[in-house]
Design a protein around this motif. Structure first.
Motif, mmCIF file in Angstrom:
data_model
loop_
_atom_site.group_PDB
_atom_site.id
_atom_site.type_symbol
_atom_site.label_atom_id
_atom_site.label_comp_id
_atom_site.label_asym_id
_atom_site.label_seq_id
_atom_site.Cartn_x
_atom_site.Cartn_y
_atom_site.Cartn_z
ATOM 1 N N ASP A 1 0.831 -1.211 0.000
ATOM 2 C CA ASP A 1 0.000 0.000 0.000
ATOM 3 C C ASP A 1 0.863 1.257 0.000
ATOM 4 O OD1 ASP A 1 -2.656 1.364 0.383
ATOM 5 O OD2 ASP A 1 -1.666 2.005 2.236
ATOM 6 N N ARG B 1 1.052 3.461 -3.410
ATOM 7 C CA ARG B 1 0.384 4.753 -3.293
ATOM 8 C C ARG B 1 1.234 5.846 -3.919
ATOM 9 N NH1 ARG B 1 0.191 5.985 2.354
ATOM 10 N NH2 ARG B 1 -1.215 4.212 2.544
ATOM 11 N N ASP C 1 -5.796 9.355 -10.460
ATOM 12 C CA ASP C 1 -5.659 8.103 -9.687
ATOM 13 C C ASP C 1 -5.851 6.934 -10.646
ATOM 14 O OD1 ASP C 1 -5.557 6.227 -7.670
ATOM 15 O OD2 ASP C 1 -7.653 6.487 -7.071
#
Length: 435
Positions: free
Chosen positions: A147, A151, A193
């Motif tokens: 993560d 990210r 994103d």
């Protein structure tokens, strides 16, 4: 009664408490701080794409960024092919894998184009495989590592993609502001994103496996069968042979000593634990079947379980024969106090302090756990820990036999029989029988 009567046990308990706190609190706390050499596979299958007449491979760029950005002292990031990654996942050599698919750059290019030209589009995907068969706590650690790393990757890729789309639109727009206005709000969010991260356990376990905890508890019952079995056998055999008294509530029984040598007494105890081991291993297997615990190789588990109980039982009895009453504490520390934190059955060794991880090189519980986990979750494969666990268990059994034999034979030859003639006087005038 003397001052020593009170201070000696209190001092011993204080030392024991300090050891317990050091091992168990150090084991469970600060896993992020203690993280080191956590093995993760990284696979880049991206074949690239031509964007604006220029060849591009975003997957390769992400791979380089991850290698540079992931702390090398905490994570052992292994850049391998997909076949190697699957093999290492199958054998528990890595605790997870990050997979970049072959169409990653192509999907990213389509996503950028879709911000200008309407149409159906799918976000590029990166798959994070966890390995629940290694241990329950490793899944959470793997997810946190992925993560944090991805990210930053997603933010960087999104920024570059947004700049690329703006540059493309600006080339055909009279003013830069007009180019920005041509991008819808939804498209802006999408390109900011762009990467979809999918968490997927590799070869997930059935409910009966207890999220991987079954291997730990099966290891624990094997070790306790040998450890507590040795304590029970030691007490009962010594009582039958007349070396120690036995109390049944208010009744006290102490038959006369038979005069059996220390070595022959130890052989009798070994014979009892050796006869009980296959029965106990069979009981554990039967209970596992009754409770629907998945056991893919019951015969192998029964055979290894028998060996593990014998190895632990023989060693524990040898320690008692060599050290007497003090052997109770030695066994407790060796098999339980030091064994549980260093077993790697819940928190992996890569997330515990180095002094605990070092114990796993010789601690019996870790060796048994590796073999049991390989049998239950990794098809009994040698490279998954079964070979290491098996040979270390045999090594431990050999050490136990040599220790017990050497100590008892040496005592017998020196005439240190378990008789009243060998009682040792103590300062307060009480003469305990030599053990």
């Amino acid at each position: 009664m003397t001052v020593r009567t009170f201070t000696a046990p209190i001092a011993l308990l204080a030392v024991f408490a300090a050891l317990l706190a050091t091992m168990y609190l150090g084991y469970a706390s600060n896993t992020e701080k203690n993280l080191h050499d956590f093995p993760v596979a990284l696979v880049n299958q991206d074949v690239g794409e031509t964007i604006g007449g220029t060849p591009a491979n975003i997957g390769a760029q992400i791979t380089d960024a991850l290698v540079a950005g992931v702390p090398a002292d905490k994570v052992d990031l292994r850049v391998v092919g997909i076949a190697d990654a699957r093999e290492q996942l199958k054998t528990g050599q890595v605790y997870g894998a990050i997979i970049i698919p072959s169409d990653f750059t192509k999907r990213l290019a389509i996503l950028g184009a879709a911000a200008v030209v309407p149409g159906d589009v799918e976000r590029p995907v990166i798959t994070v495989h966890t390995n629940p068969r290694v241990g329950p706590y490793t899944t959470g650690i793997m997810q946190r590592i992925a993560d944090r790393a991805l990210r930053q990757v997603d933010a960087t890729v999104g920024k570059n993609l947004t700049e690329q789309v703006h540059a493309t639109l600006a080339a055909g727009a009279p003013e830069p502001a007009a180019a920005t206005d041509r991008i819808s709000g939804a498209a802006r969010l999408m390109i900011a994103d762009p990467v979809q991260v999918i968490d997927a356990p590799y070869r997930p376990l059935s409910d009966g496996a207890g999220q991987g905890l079954v291997a730990f508890f099966y290891t624990l019952i094997l070790l306790l069968a040998g450890f507590t079995g040795a304590m029970i056998i030691h007490t009962l055999i010594d009582s039958v042979l007349g070396f120690t008294p036995t109390e049944y509530g208010p009744w006290f029984v102490h038959p006369p000593a038979t005069g059996t040598t220390r070595f022959h007494t130890l052989l009798i105890k070994w014979a009892v634990i050796g006869a009980a081991a296959p029965l106990l291993s069979g009981v554990f297997l039967g209970v596992a079947a009754f409770l629907d615990v998945p056991v893919p190789s019951p015969l192998l588990l029964w055979l290894y379980g028998t060996l593990a109980i014998i190895a632990v039982g023989f060693t524990a009895l040898s320690v008692l024969a060599a050290f007497g009453t003090a052997g109770l504490m030695v066994n407790l520390v060796l098999f339980v106090v030091l064994g549980l934190p260093s077993s790697a059955a819940t928190v992996p060794l890569e997330a515990v302090p180095s002094y605990i991880a070092a114990l796993a090189r010789f601690e019996p519980m870790h060796q048994i756990y590796l073999a049991v986990r390989a049998i239950l979750f990794f098809d009994g494969r040698a490279e998954a820990g079964f070979s290491h666990g098996l040979w270390m268990t045999l090594f431990g059994l050999t050490v136990g036999v040599l220790l017990g034999s050497a100590a008892t034979i040496a005592y017998d030859r020196r005439g240190l029989n378990r008789t009243a003639a060998n009682e040792v006087p103590v300062p307060n005038g009480v003469a305990p029988q030599a053990c």
